[in-house]
Scaffold this motif. Structure first.
Motif, PDB file in Angstrom:
ATOM      1  N   LEU A   3      40.767  20.610  59.081  1.00 42.30           N
ATOM      2  CA  LEU A   3      39.929  21.713  58.625  1.00 42.30           C
ATOM      3  C   LEU A   3      40.616  23.057  58.868  1.00 42.30           C
ATOM      4  N   THR A   4      41.249  23.214  60.024  1.00 43.10           N
ATOM      5  CA  THR A   4      41.943  24.467  60.333  1.00 43.10           C
ATOM      6  C   THR A   4      43.106  24.716  59.380  1.00 43.10           C
ATOM      7  N   ARG A   5      43.896  23.684  59.130  1.00 49.44           N
ATOM      8  CA  ARG A   5      45.025  23.819  58.208  1.00 49.44           C
ATOM      9  C   ARG A   5      44.538  24.146  56.803  1.00 49.44           C
ATOM     10  N   LEU A   6      43.474  23.474  56.378  1.00 47.42           N
ATOM     11  CA  LEU A   6      42.926  23.707  55.046  1.00 47.42           C
ATOM     12  C   LEU A   6      42.453  25.146  54.894  1.00 47.42           C
ATOM     13  N   PHE A   7      41.710  25.634  55.874  1.00 51.12           N
ATOM     14  CA  PHE A   7      41.190  27.006  55.781  1.00 51.12           C
ATOM     15  C   PHE A   7      42.331  28.030  55.785  1.00 51.12           C
ATOM     16  N   CYS A   8      43.342  27.817  56.614  1.00 48.44           N
ATOM     17  CA  CYS A   8      44.470  28.758  56.666  1.00 48.44           C
ATOM     18  C   CYS A   8      45.194  28.821  55.331  1.00 48.44           C
ATOM     19  N   ASP A   9      45.425  27.653  54.713  1.00 52.11           N
ATOM     20  CA  ASP A   9      46.092  27.631  53.408  1.00 52.11           C
ATOM     21  C   ASP A   9      45.261  28.339  52.350  1.00 52.11           C
ATOM     22  N   VAL A  10      43.957  28.044  52.327  1.00 54.22           N
ATOM     23  CA  VAL A  10      43.069  28.640  51.330  1.00 54.22           C
ATOM     24  C   VAL A  10      42.952  30.144  51.543  1.00 54.22           C
ATOM     25  N   ASP A  11      42.789  30.565  52.785  1.00 55.82           N
ATOM     26  CA  ASP A  11      42.599  31.987  53.068  1.00 55.82           C
ATOM     27  C   ASP A  11      43.855  32.787  52.747  1.00 55.82           C
ATOM     28  N   ASP A  12      45.019  32.255  53.070  1.00 57.33           N
ATOM     29  CA  ASP A  12      46.275  32.946  52.738  1.00 57.33           C
ATOM     30  C   ASP A  12      46.413  33.109  51.228  1.00 57.33           C
ATOM     31  N   PHE A  13      46.033  32.069  50.493  1.00 60.28           N
ATOM     32  CA  PHE A  13      46.137  32.134  49.032  1.00 60.28           C
ATOM     33  C   PHE A  13      45.133  33.134  48.464  1.00 60.28           C
ATOM     34  N   CYS A  14      43.888  33.078  48.930  1.00 63.45           N
ATOM     35  CA  CYS A  14      42.843  33.946  48.384  1.00 63.45           C
ATOM     36  C   CYS A  14      43.113  35.420  48.673  1.00 63.45           C
ATOM     37  N   GLN A  15      43.668  35.732  49.824  1.00 63.92           N
ATOM     38  CA  GLN A  15      43.954  37.127  50.151  1.00 63.92           C
ATOM     39  C   GLN A  15      44.989  37.726  49.203  1.00 63.92           C
ATOM     40  N   THR A  16      45.836  36.879  48.652  1.00 60.83           N
ATOM     41  CA  THR A  16      46.836  37.362  47.693  1.00 60.83           C
ATOM     42  C   THR A  16      46.331  37.293  46.261  1.00 60.83           C
ATOM     43  N   PHE A  17      45.650  36.197  45.919  1.00 64.60           N
ATOM     44  CA  PHE A  17      45.276  35.955  44.524  1.00 64.60           C
ATOM     45  C   PHE A  17      44.058  36.762  44.080  1.00 64.60           C
ATOM     46  N   ILE A  18      42.990  36.765  44.862  1.00 68.05           N
ATOM     47  CA  ILE A  18      41.730  37.360  44.409  1.00 68.05           C
ATOM     48  C   ILE A  18      41.860  38.845  44.082  1.00 68.05           C
ATOM     49  N   PRO A  19      42.518  39.695  44.916  1.00 63.47           N
ATOM     50  CA  PRO A  19      42.656  41.110  44.523  1.00 63.47           C
ATOM     51  C   PRO A  19      43.401  41.297  43.203  1.00 63.47           C
ATOM     52  N   GLU A  20      44.453  40.499  42.973  1.00 65.46           N
ATOM     53  CA  GLU A  20      45.199  40.613  41.716  1.00 65.46           C
ATOM     54  C   GLU A  20      44.389  40.095  40.542  1.00 65.46           C
ATOM     55  N   TRP A  21      43.615  39.052  40.773  1.00 62.38           N
ATOM     56  CA  TRP A  21      42.778  38.478  39.715  1.00 62.38           C
ATOM     57  C   TRP A  21      41.670  39.447  39.313  1.00 62.38           C
ATOM     58  N   GLU A  22      41.050  40.100  40.287  1.00 61.74           N
ATOM     59  CA  GLU A  22      39.965  41.039  39.995  1.00 61.74           C
ATOM     60  C   GLU A  22      40.455  42.240  39.196  1.00 61.74           C
ATOM     61  N   LYS A  23      41.727  42.588  39.329  1.00 68.65           N
ATOM     62  CA  LYS A  23      42.270  43.703  38.547  1.00 68.65           C
ATOM     63  C   LYS A  23      42.332  43.375  37.063  1.00 68.65           C
ATOM     64  N   THR A  24      42.432  42.100  36.729  1.00 70.68           N
ATOM     65  CA  THR A  24      42.568  41.687  35.330  1.00 70.68           C
ATOM     66  C   THR A  24      41.224  41.489  34.641  1.00 70.68           C
ATOM     67  N   LEU A  25      40.120  41.522  35.379  1.00 73.47           N
ATOM     68  CA  LEU A  25      38.801  41.303  34.789  1.00 73.47           C
ATOM     69  C   LEU A  25      38.421  42.486  33.904  1.00 73.47           C
ATOM     70  N   ILE A  26      37.812  42.179  32.780  1.00 78.11           N
ATOM     71  CA  ILE A  26      37.428  43.203  31.811  1.00 78.11           C
ATOM     72  C   ILE A  26      35.959  43.560  32.020  1.00 78.11           C
ATOM     73  N   GLU A  27      35.678  44.840  32.129  1.00 77.56           N
ATOM     74  CA  GLU A  27      34.305  45.303  32.284  1.00 77.56           C
ATOM     75  C   GLU A  27      33.711  45.632  30.924  1.00 77.56           C
ATOM     76  N   THR A  28      32.432  45.307  30.754  1.00 74.49           N
ATOM     77  CA  THR A  28      31.740  45.559  29.482  1.00 74.49           C
ATOM     78  C   THR A  28      31.193  46.970  29.386  1.00 74.49           C
ATOM     79  N   GLY A  29      31.153  47.695  30.497  1.00 73.51           N
ATOM     80  CA  GLY A  29      30.598  49.049  30.487  1.00 73.51           C
ATOM     81  C   GLY A  29      29.119  49.109  30.809  1.00 73.51           C
ATOM     82  N   GLU A  30      28.482  47.974  30.909  1.00 73.65           N
ATOM     83  CA  GLU A  30      27.057  47.933  31.229  1.00 73.65           C
ATOM     84  C   GLU A  30      26.844  48.218  32.710  1.00 73.65           C
ATOM     85  N   ARG A  31      25.763  48.883  32.992  1.00 74.09           N
ATOM     86  CA  ARG A  31      25.408  49.171  34.377  1.00 74.09           C
ATOM     87  C   ARG A  31      24.811  47.924  35.007  1.00 74.09           C
TER      88      ARG A  31
END
Length: 292
Positions: A3-31
């Motif tokens: 479980l510890t190894r799994l979480f470390c691998d996932v967390d290291d990946f998400c800290q790099t991937f998610i910020p870059e992925w969120e930059k590519t998301l397209i906003e519709t302009g709706e509030r």
């Protein structure tokens, strides 16, 4: 430790991937109403989903209520209720899929391709099935007709998954192969369902040699003795499919949404990638290296 190894691998990946992925998301302009901050991170959600497939529980609800809330609560003190957790799952499909792609192995010159049916219900219940009415299709495998999807996998002789794809049940097995074999080198072995002159020529342009078994009405074809031996060992990928279904709960009929269904499939593949002992052909021994 797992479980510890799994979480470390996932967390290291998400800290790099998610910020870059969120930059590519397209906003519709709706509030939109400001979302309440989660009490559990994407890394923790992915870890729990994958770890569920490694525990052997038949249903995720039992795992969550009978195991997680009793034995893992000290590691995940802020986990929400089961219903709230199910609502949060839908947001991790893209990061989870990207994480599985990062877990795929590198081609070593020998690969096997196969597909396995994923039934979403029994055939007698097809007219009453509603969850995947717009997505699932009828298909036919070596064991008969089914209703649902197909999982296409390319694996090497060491049991590592090199690439994967999910299609509707009526899609021809040969259709996703060019995309799956994009990063392959060497030889690709498949059953008679992959016989196609056009596909063989297309893969040959990328220096991939497609070798398949022959149908009964086809003329015998001369192939190298080592290639003939590997064709007989093609069952290794069927062993992988068997483990995915019977050990990691790849296939069941309790899904209530397409997103959660896809998450279950990808999380199952991630759980398999962490398996210590995978099916292999032992071709990398020193006495066999000259043949490779």
């Amino acid at each position: 430790m797992i479980l510890t190894r799994l979480f470390c691998d996932v967390d290291d990946f998400c800290q790099t991937f998610i910020p870059e992925w969120e930059k590519t998301l397209i906003e519709t302009g709706e509030r939109k109403r400001k979302k309440q901050q989660r009490c559990i991170s994407c890394s923790e959600i992915i870890t729990l989903i994958v770890y569920y497939h490694q525990t052997g529980y038949q249903t995720f609800k039992w795992f969550y209520q009978r195991y997680l809330l009793k034995h893992l609560i000290k590691y995940f003190p802020k986990v929400p209720s089961y219903n709230r957790f199910i609502e949060l799952i839908r947001d991790i499909l893209v990061p989870l899929t990207a994480f599985m792609q990062s877990r795929c192995g590198q081609s070593k010159g020998i690969a096997f391709v196969d597909s396995t049916p994923l039934c979403v219900c029994k055939n007698i219940r097809i007219p009453r099935h509603k969850t995947f009415k717009q997505e699932a299709q009828r298909g036919k495998s070596s064991t008969g007709w089914f209703y649902g999807f197909k999982l296409h996998i390319i694996a090497d002789d060491c049991g590592e998954i090199l690439s994967f794809s999910i299609t509707k049940g009526n899609v021809d097995d040969r259709k996703p192969v060019p995309k799956l074999a994009k990063n392959l080198i060497g030889k690709l072995f498949g059953d008679r369902g992959y016989i196609s002159k056009k596909l063989t020529e297309l893969l040959a342009t990328d220096d991939v040699e497609l070798i398949t078994t022959l149908k009964k009405n086809m003329k015998p074809k001369v192939i190298a003795a080592f290639d003939a031996l590997l064709l007989r060992k093609r069952s290794i990928i069927e062993t992988i499919n068997d483990q995915l279904k019977n050990i990691f709960q790849l296939e069941h009929s309790r899904h209530r949404s397409l997103t959660n269904y896809m998450i279950n499939i990808v999380a199952c593949l991630v759980a398999y990638s962490y398996q210590d002992k995978k099916p292999e052909l032992n071709l990398r021994r020193e006495d066999l290296l000259p043949l490779l």
